[in-house]
Design an enzyme around this catalytic site. Structure first.
Site, PDB file in Angstrom:
ATOM      1  CG  ASN A 165      20.601  -6.412 -49.555  1.00 52.28           C
ATOM      2  OD1 ASN A 165      21.164  -6.115 -48.503  1.00 52.28           O
ATOM      3  ND2 ASN A 165      19.369  -5.991 -49.803  1.00 52.28           N
TER       4      ASN A 165
ATOM      5  CG  ASP B  75      17.031   0.640 -45.563  1.00 50.67           C
ATOM      6  OD1 ASP B  75      17.625   0.475 -46.648  1.00 50.67           O
ATOM      7  OD2 ASP B  75      15.796   0.532 -45.440  1.00 50.67           O
TER       8      ASP B  75
HETATM    9  C1  IPE Z   1      20.988   0.022 -47.567  1.00 45.78           C
HETATM   10  O1  IPE Z   1      20.524   1.021 -48.408  1.00 45.78           O
HETATM   11  C2  IPE Z   1      22.232  -0.658 -48.102  1.00 45.78           C
HETATM   12  C3  IPE Z   1      22.012  -2.037 -48.556  1.00 45.78           C
HETATM   13  C4  IPE Z   1      20.904  -2.698 -48.436  1.00 45.78           C
HETATM   14  C5  IPE Z   1      23.153  -2.704 -49.169  1.00 45.78           C
HETATM   15  P1  IPE Z   1      19.544   0.705 -49.597  1.00 45.78           P
HETATM   16  O2  IPE Z   1      20.347   0.426 -50.822  1.00 45.78           O
HETATM   17  O3  IPE Z   1      18.568  -0.355 -49.255  1.00 45.78           O
HETATM   18  O4  IPE Z   1      18.807   2.082 -49.772  1.00 45.78           O
HETATM   19  P2  IPE Z   1      17.268   2.309 -50.101  1.00 45.78           P
HETATM   20  O5  IPE Z   1      16.485   1.599 -49.043  1.00 45.78           O
HETATM   21  O6  IPE Z   1      17.027   1.737 -51.469  1.00 45.78           O
HETATM   22  O7  IPE Z   1      17.110   3.796 -50.054  1.00 45.78           O
HETATM   23  C1  IPE Z   2      18.050  -4.202 -45.072  1.00 46.16           C
HETATM   24  O1  IPE Z   2      17.711  -3.217 -46.008  1.00 46.16           O
HETATM   25  C2  IPE Z   2      19.421  -4.729 -45.348  1.00 46.16           C
HETATM   26  C3  IPE Z   2      20.530  -3.798 -45.129  1.00 46.16           C
HETATM   27  C4  IPE Z   2      20.446  -2.583 -44.658  1.00 46.16           C
HETATM   28  C5  IPE Z   2      21.828  -4.342 -45.425  1.00 46.16           C
HETATM   29  P1  IPE Z   2      16.887  -3.550 -47.311  1.00 46.16           P
HETATM   30  O2  IPE Z   2      16.773  -2.262 -48.068  1.00 46.16           O
HETATM   31  O3  IPE Z   2      17.484  -4.699 -48.027  1.00 46.16           O
HETATM   32  O4  IPE Z   2      15.478  -3.995 -46.723  1.00 46.16           O
HETATM   33  P2  IPE Z   2      14.039  -4.010 -47.396  1.00 46.16           P
HETATM   34  O5  IPE Z   2      14.167  -4.662 -48.738  1.00 46.16           O
HETATM   35  O6  IPE Z   2      13.593  -2.584 -47.519  1.00 46.16           O
HETATM   36  O7  IPE Z   2      13.180  -4.778 -46.432  1.00 46.16           O
HETATM   37 MG    MG Z   3      16.734  -0.327 -48.371  1.00 48.04          MG
END
Ligand code: IPE
Ligand code: IPE
Ligand code: MG
Length: 249
Positions: free
Chosen positions: A73, A25
């Site tokens: 997602n 994340d």
């Molecule tokens: C994790 O990084 C990747 C996916 C969930 C696909 P994020 O895209 O959630 O990054 P933040 O949490 O918005 O910084």
């Molecule tokens: C969890 O990250 C999913 C992945 C890293 C693929 P998210 O960014 O989707 O999680 P939340 O929304 O912060 O809980």
């Molecule tokens: Mg995230």
């Protein structure tokens, strides 16, 4: 040489965690800090995923599960989702030879039917062609959610009861485990979540029942081999009891 050093430093060679899972994340925030688009954050995140995967293989970790895309997602902008799908496609297209070279067995955790057919075909090809690889098992959780996974296992088992293939008394923890995407795999020892959030976000509820959790503020694209070593060192200092007692207590 460097890797041998790390192994002896943390005694990983004799005792690496068998199953490590990572919630990758923080790509979006990493990009924002650099005035980049979120998509570029995912691109750097994908590069980091490749190097951490190789590193875990070199440490002798037997199972690595990475959370790449959740069932939730899809709620993101179509621009971001399309970009991530493009990254999957590129990764799958380019990586098959590398998987075979590294002897990685690739398994997808998640509902493949949710993907465009081009990506589904590439996933099937990667799974089929690495089936006989005996090195690290690389589970890629994509379109994955623990709730969906458990729901789907319940449906399969209920259908078997309905068809008189099994009786209700035959439903036990092993049967449920064997109907999850991680069928026949050991439970998770360590879950690492990068990006600072302290939640599980629908990841591996069943498999992580007795896992150790490490939450780090480091954003995923910055989580390098040194961060991994620190996490493994921290893991090795934890006393796991599984509901029982430690030997020295
Ligand atoms: C994790 O990084 C990747 C996916 C969930 C696909 P994020 O895209 O959630 O990054 P933040 O949490 O918005 O910084
Ligand atoms: C969890 O990250 C999913 C992945 C890293 C693929 P998210 O960014 O989707 O999680 P939340 O929304 O912060 O809980
Ligand atoms: Mg995230």
């Amino acid at each position: 040489m460097v890797i041998e050093c790390m192994r002896s430093k943390f005694n990983l060679k004799s005792n690496p965690p068998g199953h490590v899972a990572i919630i990758m994340d923080g790509n979006g925030r990493w990009a924002k800090e650099r005035l980049m688009t979120r998509s570029l954050g995912h691109k750097f995140g994908a590069e980091n995923f490749k190097s951490i995967t190789r590193y875990c293989g070199s440490l002798g970790i037997k199972y690595l599960t990475v959370f790449a895309f959740s069932t939730e997602n899809w709620k993101r902008s179509s621009k971001e989702v399309d970009f991530i799908m493009g990254l999957f496609e590129e990764y799958l297209n380019k990586s098959l030879e590398k998987f075979l070279h590294e002897n990685f067995r690739v398994i997808f955790l998640g509902d493949k039917n949710g993907f465009p057919s081009k990506i589904r075909d590439l996933i099937n090809r990667a799974e089929n062609e690495t089936q006989k690889c005996t090195g690290m098992v690389l589970n890629i959780a994509a379109n994955y959610g623990s709730k969906a996974e458990i729901t789907s296992a319940v449906k399969v088992i209920a259908q078997k009861v309905k068809n008189d293939q099994i009786s209700i008394d035959e439903i036990d923890e092993t049967l449920i485990s064997n109907n999850l995407y991680t069928s026949n795999q050991p439970e998770v020892d360590l879950v690492i979540r990068t990006g600072g959030e302290k939640r599980v976000s629908n990841f591996l509820f069943w498999q992580s029942a007795y896992a150790e959790y490490i939450f780090t503020d480091v954003l995923w694209p910055d989580f390098d081999s040194k961060c991994m070593d620190r996490a493994l060192k921290e893991f090795s200092s934890r006393k796991r009891r599984f509901g029982g007692m430690t030997v020295d207590s």
